[in-house]
Design a protein around this motif. Structure first.
Motif, mmCIF file in Angstrom:
data_model
loop_
_atom_site.group_PDB
_atom_site.id
_atom_site.type_symbol
_atom_site.label_atom_id
_atom_site.label_comp_id
_atom_site.label_asym_id
_atom_site.label_seq_id
_atom_site.Cartn_x
_atom_site.Cartn_y
_atom_site.Cartn_z
ATOM 1 N N VAL A 2 0.895 -1.118 0.101
ATOM 2 C CA VAL A 2 -0.024 -0.098 -0.024
ATOM 3 C C VAL A 2 0.826 1.218 0.135
ATOM 4 O O VAL A 2 1.946 1.387 0.713
ATOM 5 N N HIS A 3 0.487 2.218 -0.745
ATOM 6 C CA HIS A 3 1.209 3.541 -0.861
ATOM 7 C C HIS A 3 0.134 4.514 -1.079
ATOM 8 O O HIS A 3 -1.022 4.430 -1.716
ATOM 9 N N LEU A 4 0.418 5.621 -0.179
ATOM 10 C CA LEU A 4 -0.478 6.861 -0.471
ATOM 11 C C LEU A 4 0.767 8.012 -0.353
ATOM 12 O O LEU A 4 1.524 8.060 0.647
ATOM 13 N N VAL A 5 0.583 8.633 -1.432
ATOM 14 C CA VAL A 5 1.788 9.595 -1.677
ATOM 15 C C VAL A 5 1.263 10.872 -1.962
ATOM 16 O O VAL A 5 0.451 11.048 -3.063
ATOM 17 N N GLU A 6 1.400 11.894 -1.038
ATOM 18 C CA GLU A 6 0.775 13.352 -1.172
ATOM 19 C C GLU A 6 1.790 14.045 -1.875
ATOM 20 O O GLU A 6 3.162 13.944 -1.911
ATOM 21 N N SER A 7 1.234 15.181 -2.725
ATOM 22 C CA SER A 7 1.969 16.167 -3.329
ATOM 23 C C SER A 7 1.390 17.354 -3.490
ATOM 24 O O SER A 7 0.004 17.449 -3.249
ATOM 25 N N GLY A 8 2.021 18.485 -3.873
ATOM 26 C CA GLY A 8 1.222 19.741 -3.999
ATOM 27 C C GLY A 8 1.484 20.702 -3.003
ATOM 28 O O GLY A 8 1.091 21.904 -3.005
ATOM 29 N N GLY A 9 2.156 20.443 -1.858
ATOM 30 C CA GLY A 9 2.399 21.267 -0.746
ATOM 31 C C GLY A 9 3.233 22.226 -1.267
ATOM 32 O O GLY A 9 4.134 21.990 -2.133
ATOM 33 N N GLY A 10 3.671 23.396 -0.467
ATOM 34 C CA GLY A 10 4.818 24.315 -0.503
ATOM 35 C C GLY A 10 4.343 25.588 0.369
ATOM 36 O O GLY A 10 3.834 25.608 1.101
#
Length: 115
Positions: A2-10
């Motif tokens: 299982v993978h949950l990969v967040e992106s888009g922060g900054g």
């Protein structure tokens, strides 16, 4: 696996916008309700937004109602958090969470709202 990969922060200025994404793999995404949580330094993790497995119902923390929108694309195994009119108090690490037969968490993405 299982993978949950967040992106888009900054880093964004007050009043700005960001769109977070969380890409899921290793489980049947469409069976799981999805949530976004956040944790600011020195504070407990708090629920920000939630969406049901089919996307038909959403809920938000009072502090983000009218500014944040949670959505999902089950064809892409991805959940989103559109954040608008950001405030310094929105600064936190944002985590996505899959809630179903199991409970899965991503590693988090940092959102900093500052001028």
């Amino acid at each position: 696996q299982v993978h949950l990969v967040e992106s888009g922060g900054g880093l964004v200025q007050p009043g700005g916008s960001l769109r977070l994404s969380c890409a899921a793999s290793g489980f049947t995404f469409s069976y799981y309700a999805m949530r976004w949580y956040r944790q600011a330094p020195g504070k407990e993790r708090e629920l920000v937004a939630a969406i049901t497995s089919a996307g038909g119902s959403t809920n938000y923390a009072d502090s983000v109602k009218g500014r944040f929108t949670i959505s999902r694309d089950n064809a892409k195994n991805t959940v989103y958090l559109q954040m608008m009119s950001l405030k310094p108090e929105d600064t936190a690490v944002y985590y996505c969470n899959a809630r179903g037969l199991e409970d899965y968490w991503g590693q988090g993405t940092q959102v900093t709202v500052s001028s």
